[in-house]
Scaffold this motif. Structure first.
Motif, short mmCIF file in Angstrom:
data_model
loop_
_atom_site.label_atom_id
_atom_site.label_comp_id
_atom_site.label_asym_id
_atom_site.label_seq_id
_atom_site.Cartn_x
_atom_site.Cartn_y
_atom_site.Cartn_z
N VAL A 653 0.83 -1.20 0.00
CA VAL A 653 0.00 0.00 0.00
C VAL A 653 0.87 1.25 0.00
O VAL A 653 0.63 2.19 -0.78
N PHE A 654 1.87 1.28 0.86
CA PHE A 654 2.75 2.45 0.92
C PHE A 654 3.50 2.66 -0.39
O PHE A 654 3.76 3.80 -0.79
N ALA A 655 3.84 1.55 -1.06
CA ALA A 655 4.60 1.66 -2.31
C ALA A 655 3.69 1.85 -3.53
O ALA A 655 4.19 2.03 -4.65
N GLY A 656 2.38 1.80 -3.31
CA GLY A 656 1.45 1.90 -4.43
C GLY A 656 1.46 0.66 -5.29
O GLY A 656 1.19 0.71 -6.49
N GLY A 657 1.77 -0.47 -4.67
CA GLY A 657 1.89 -1.72 -5.42
C GLY A 657 0.57 -2.45 -5.57
O GLY A 657 -0.48 -2.04 -5.07
N GLU A 658 0.63 -3.59 -6.27
CA GLU A 658 -0.55 -4.40 -6.54
C GLU A 658 -0.93 -5.19 -5.28
O GLU A 658 -0.07 -5.75 -4.60
N VAL A 659 -2.21 -5.25 -4.94
CA VAL A 659 -2.64 -5.96 -3.73
C VAL A 659 -3.69 -7.03 -4.02
O VAL A 659 -3.73 -8.05 -3.30
N ARG A 664 -5.57 -12.67 -3.24
CA ARG A 664 -6.25 -13.88 -3.70
C ARG A 664 -5.31 -15.07 -3.68
O ARG A 664 -5.67 -16.17 -3.25
N ALA A 665 -4.08 -14.87 -4.13
CA ALA A 665 -3.10 -15.96 -4.16
C ALA A 665 -2.78 -16.44 -2.75
O ALA A 665 -2.67 -17.65 -2.50
N LEU A 666 -2.63 -15.49 -1.82
CA LEU A 666 -2.30 -15.87 -0.45
C LEU A 666 -3.43 -16.67 0.19
O LEU A 666 -3.19 -17.67 0.88
N VAL A 667 -4.68 -16.24 -0.02
CA VAL A 667 -5.81 -16.98 0.54
C VAL A 667 -5.82 -18.41 0.01
O VAL A 667 -6.05 -19.36 0.78
N ASN A 668 -5.57 -18.60 -1.26
CA ASN A 668 -5.51 -19.95 -1.83
C ASN A 668 -4.39 -20.77 -1.20
O ASN A 668 -4.57 -21.96 -0.90
N GLU A 735 -10.84 -21.74 6.98
CA GLU A 735 -11.78 -20.63 6.82
C GLU A 735 -11.74 -19.71 8.04
O GLU A 735 -11.90 -18.50 7.92
N HIS A 736 -11.51 -20.31 9.21
CA HIS A 736 -11.36 -19.48 10.43
C HIS A 736 -10.21 -18.50 10.25
O HIS A 736 -10.34 -17.31 10.56
N TYR A 737 -9.08 -18.97 9.76
CA TYR A 737 -7.90 -18.12 9.63
C TYR A 737 -8.10 -17.05 8.56
O TYR A 737 -7.65 -15.91 8.70
N VAL A 738 -8.80 -17.41 7.49
CA VAL A 738 -9.07 -16.43 6.45
C VAL A 738 -9.98 -15.33 6.98
O VAL A 738 -9.73 -14.13 6.78
N GLN A 739 -11.05 -15.72 7.68
CA GLN A 739 -12.05 -14.76 8.13
C GLN A 739 -11.63 -14.02 9.40
O GLN A 739 -11.99 -12.85 9.57
N ARG A 740 -10.90 -14.66 10.30
CA ARG A 740 -10.59 -14.06 11.60
C ARG A 740 -9.18 -13.47 11.68
O ARG A 740 -8.91 -12.67 12.57
N GLN A 741 -8.30 -13.86 10.76
CA GLN A 741 -6.93 -13.36 10.82
C GLN A 741 -6.58 -12.47 9.62
O GLN A 741 -5.94 -11.44 9.79
N LEU A 742 -7.00 -12.87 8.43
CA LEU A 742 -6.66 -12.08 7.24
C LEU A 742 -7.67 -10.97 6.98
O LEU A 742 -7.28 -9.82 6.74
N LYS A 743 -8.94 -11.29 7.03
CA LYS A 743 -9.98 -10.31 6.66
C LYS A 743 -9.95 -9.05 7.54
O LYS A 743 -9.97 -7.93 7.00
N SER A 756 -12.46 -3.98 -0.66
CA SER A 756 -12.81 -4.82 0.49
C SER A 756 -12.24 -6.21 0.29
O SER A 756 -12.04 -6.66 -0.84
N PHE A 757 -12.03 -6.89 1.39
CA PHE A 757 -11.47 -8.25 1.34
C PHE A 757 -12.44 -9.19 0.63
O PHE A 757 -12.04 -9.97 -0.23
N ASP A 758 -13.73 -9.12 0.99
CA ASP A 758 -14.71 -10.00 0.35
C ASP A 758 -14.83 -9.71 -1.13
O ASP A 758 -15.01 -10.62 -1.95
N GLY A 759 -14.74 -8.41 -1.48
CA GLY A 759 -14.82 -8.06 -2.89
C GLY A 759 -13.66 -8.63 -3.69
O GLY A 759 -13.82 -9.02 -4.85
N ILE A 760 -12.50 -8.72 -3.06
CA ILE A 760 -11.31 -9.25 -3.74
C ILE A 760 -11.35 -10.77 -3.81
O ILE A 760 -11.03 -11.37 -4.84
N THR A 761 -11.78 -11.40 -2.72
CA THR A 761 -11.69 -12.87 -2.64
C THR A 761 -12.97 -13.57 -3.05
O THR A 761 -13.02 -14.79 -3.14
N GLY A 762 -14.05 -12.80 -3.26
CA GLY A 762 -15.31 -13.43 -3.62
C GLY A 762 -16.18 -13.72 -2.42
O GLY A 762 -17.23 -14.36 -2.53
N GLY A 763 -15.74 -13.28 -1.23
CA GLY A 763 -16.55 -13.44 -0.02
C GLY A 763 -16.44 -14.83 0.55
O GLY A 763 -15.84 -15.74 -0.03
N ASN A 764 -17.08 -15.02 1.68
CA ASN A 764 -17.10 -16.32 2.35
C ASN A 764 -18.27 -17.12 1.80
O ASN A 764 -19.42 -16.92 2.16
#
Length: 771
Positions: A653-659, A664-668, A735-743, A756-764
């Protein structure tokens, strides 16, 4: 006349033949152990002058001394021969509804504070005598001293087996005074022969006996370790009692005493030897680690850890080594003792505690008791003014004072922010407005009004002058490179506000902390207004700091502009405080740092920015680094997955990079099990696992399953709930880690970017279709 400079190691009081005796065991420059006895002191307390004090069977002397209470009522003093009589008299009078004053002061502490002795002294007698092989100075003449000894440290660690029911080995690392001695006493049979530092004993009785003999022979001043009081010494004392073996490891063969601390845990008293526990002492010196296990602290400070790694089944491995490879167990045991020595040396914690003891007047193992330190400093001065203080139990307490003021802020991503910080804000406010317990009592004598409306005397006070002395000493310590003295002074100065606002301090009054925090709030608001007049936006403010967004013309010389703004504010405050309050400002605002970019996230459930929670990009040693405050990456109860995710996300974010693709790759990857080593939670049990009755949080459930009663718990979340993190599992709840730690980490910053996280990942998807 014989004179000795002494450093007090331990102190205690007892009674003999109806008289109180104070005993100090001390060390001299030549490492001679001296027992200093005081037999001519008479304990006392104060009572209202109109109180009737008939005390049948108790020998006491009552005198009029011209003292008064904080409410300005006259007081008399009652002297006793013994502390026992004092306590009986106090109980009788209180049952009659008569208030006593200072009857709760420890007689040893009273003697030292009235003599002005801070851990070191010069004592003189005509002819000392001897007891238990130790030279005794009885009722000597006493002077102040600044003697600092070269203390001998014994780092001790034990290994136990059969579920902590029997002793396997005891390791020592003796250092200090040109020593470096390593020794392990190990239980063993006829097959094992002594080798190197290992000496074998046929049974536990021999092992404990050898331990006591080794301590007496090497005569350490300090006994150090990791949970050394709560486990090692406790276990040795308990086991020696069960085996009916003397464990008299105090100087002169005196016994060890264990008692429960009011705050929890065990306090170990060894006459003539100071016990210093690693985790407790480091916490008291404001060190922060992910947790305070020896493995974690050693790895962070020394770059190496224990020989049996946390991933192994420690108990099973210790049992195996004891059966099959005792030399390996001896090496592991000794390594733990050596790690503690190296941690103490690396942090200089003993040197720091000596400096703190000399500043506070407290013993080396009690330097964190700041209310006692304030008593030591202030009570004798109060007596000079003919005031007696109340017992702590008699204080009329109200609500705690408000903490430091924090501005409401606007969430966002900002550029070019300078941080301006008040140097020692609360001590500076105490000096500026002469705030202390005496000046509150004497506020009618040329009073000063603080901005929130509390009044204090401009003439009758002690704390402001003491702080001024401390600041001068700290400046000198910094100039000469004495980092331990500098840190000791900083800790002491910063404690004064907290102590005066504590219900455990006999000088507590709500006006004291409220005057300080209220003036601090006024100060931040006034500074923000002044900056607005100069055309600058203060985007955040917290207790003693202002976060100011620079204008475009300032960016080329941001640090220079930060210094300039601090100077302008200092001059403004100097004139403003003199004009409105007739005080000389002791406040000093400094430029602290410059953030190239700065993020304030939204408070959960609110529209304003989160308090004490932000991140900034700054330059250190020619490279960009991200500083997190109050976020998941600096909190011990979040997983490594969340911390690493936050660090990389903010970097992008600070570098203006791609997120988006990266998230999505990290969640997978998480769901594919590629980050299982980062899913462990670590949380400390605040009480024994079995004592959680009303509710059982996840770490408690995991602790019960693992048979852990106290300490840190490592666990993971599975589809069946929390489980101990001691083995590989195939039922992890990803799913716990995705929703409670990453989101939560992601959304706090993504919303500032319109994402938003759900918008990027397609939601839970499980939640979308119902679970």
């Amino acid at each position: 006349m014989q004179t000795k400079e002494v450093f007090i190691l331990t102190d205690e009081w007892f009674e003999r033949n109806g008289k109180i005796i104070l005993r100090f065991l001390c060390i001299t420059p030549g490492r001679e152990v001296i027992e200093w006895r005081v037999t001519n002191q008479r304990p006392f307390f104060f009572v209202p002058s109109d109180a009737k004090t008939e005390l049948s069977g108790i020998n006491f002397l009552r005198r009029k001394v011209g003292f008064q209470s904080f409410e300005k009522s006259p007081l008399d003093i009652l002297y006793f021969h013994s502390q026992g009589d004092l306590l009986k008299a106090d109980e009788i009078l209180r049952r009659r509804g008569i208030q006593t004053f200072e009857s709760d002061v420890n007689p040893v502490r009273r003697f030292l504070m009235e003599k002005g002795i801070n851990i070191s002294a010069k004592i003189s007698v005509q002819k000392p005598n001897t007891a238990n092989g130790i030279t005794v100075f009885t009722d000597p003449e006493v002077e102040k001293s600044d003697f600092t000894p070269d203390l001998v440290k014994a780092s001790i660690d034990i290994e136990t087996g059969n579920k902590n029911r029997e002793l396997y080995s005891v390791a020592f690392h003796i250092t200090g005074h040109n020593r470096n001695l390593k020794k392990v006493f190990m239980r063993g049979g006829e097959k094992e022969a002594n080798s190197g530092y290992t000496e074998y004993c046929p049974d536990e009785k021999c092992l404990i006996k050898k331990t006591a003999e080794f301590i007496a022979q090497n005569d350490p001043d300090l006994v150090i370790g990791w949970n050394v009081d709560g486990f090692d010494l406790w276990f040795l004392d308990k086991r020696s009692g069960e085996l009916n073996i003397p464990f008299n490891i105090g100087r002169g063969g005196r016994i060890i005493t264990l008692r429960e601390r009011r705050s929890g845990g065990i306090y170990v008293f060894i006459p003539g030897r100071i016990v210093i526990d690693g985790p407790m002492t480091l916490r008291g010196a404001f060190y922060n680690f992910e947790d305070f296990t020896l493995e974690t602290v050693a790895n962070e400070l020394l770059g190496r850890g224990k020989l049996i790694t946390p991933g192994e089944d420690k108990v099973a491995e210790i049992e195996r080594q004891f059966r099959e490879d005792k030399e390996a167990l001896a090496k592991y045991n000794l390594e733990d003792a050596e790690l503690v020595t190296e941690i103490f040396d690396k942090t200089g914690i003993v040197e720091l505690n000596i400096k703190r003891a000399k500043m506070s007047g407290l013993s080396l193992d009690q330097t964190g008791a700041m209310t006692a330190a304030f008593d030591h400093f202030f009570l004798p001065l109060l007596h000079k003014e003919k005031y007696a203080a109340p017992n702590v139990a008699d204080l009329k307490t109200g609500d705690h004072a408000a903490g430091g003021y924090v501005f409401d802020s606007v969430p966002g991503i900002y550029e070019h922010v300078v941080v301006l910080d008040f140097k020692s804000l609360y001590p500076s406010l105490i000096m500026t407005f002469k705030i202390d317990p005496l000046s509150r009592l004497e506020k009618d004598i040329e009073g000063i009004m603080t901005p929130p409306g509390y009044s204090f005397s401009s003439k009758k006070h002690y704390l402001p002058g003491f702080i001024e002395e401390l600041m001068a000493k700290r400046a000198e310590a910094k100039r000469t490179g004495d980092k331990y003295l500098s840190q000791a002074i900083k800790i002491l100065m910063n404690s004064f506000y907290g102590v005066m606002g504590s219900f455990g301090c006999r000088f507590y009054h709500p006006d004291l902390p409220n005057a300080i925090t209220g003036t601090g709030q006024w100060l931040l608001l006034e500074c923000r207004g002044f900056l607005e007049e100069l055309g600058y936006l203060t985007i955040y403010g917290d207790t003693d700091s202002l976060f100011v967004k620079l204008n475009s013309e300032d960016i080329a010389e941001a640090e220079k502009k930060g210094d300039g703004l601090a100077s302008e504010i200092n001059e403004y405050l100097k004139k403003r405080l003199k004009k409105e309050f007739d005080v000389e400002s002791r406040l000093e605002l400094e430029f602290e740092k410059y953030y190239k970019k700065f993020i304030i996230t939204r408070a959960r459930g609110g529209e304003t920015g989160a308090k004490k929670r932000y991140a900034g990009l700054k330059e250190e040693k020619g490279r960009d680094v991200i500083e997190f405050v109050g976020m998941e990456s600096v909190r011990s109860d979040w997983t490594r997955l969340a911390k690493d995710f936050q660090a990389e996300l903010y970097k992008r974010v600070f570098a203006g990079g791609e997120v988006e693709e990266w998230i999505r790759a990290l969640v997978n990857e998480v769901k594919e099990g590629k980050h299982n080593d980062k899913l462990i939670y670590r949380k400390r049990l605040r009480k024994e696992a079995g004592q959680y009755i009303k509710s059982a949080p996840p770490h408690v459930k995991a602790a019960r399953k693992a048979g852990i009663k106290k300490g840190y718990v490592k666990y993971i979340i599975t589809r069946n709930g929390p489980e101990p993190a001691d083995k590989n599992r195939d039922d992890i709840d990803y799913e716990h880690y995705v929703q409670r730690q990453l989101k939560p980490v992601a959304d706090s910053v993504l919303e500032l970017m319109g994402l938003s996280f759900d918008g990027i990942t397609g939601g839970n998807q499980m939640e979308l279709f119902g679970k």
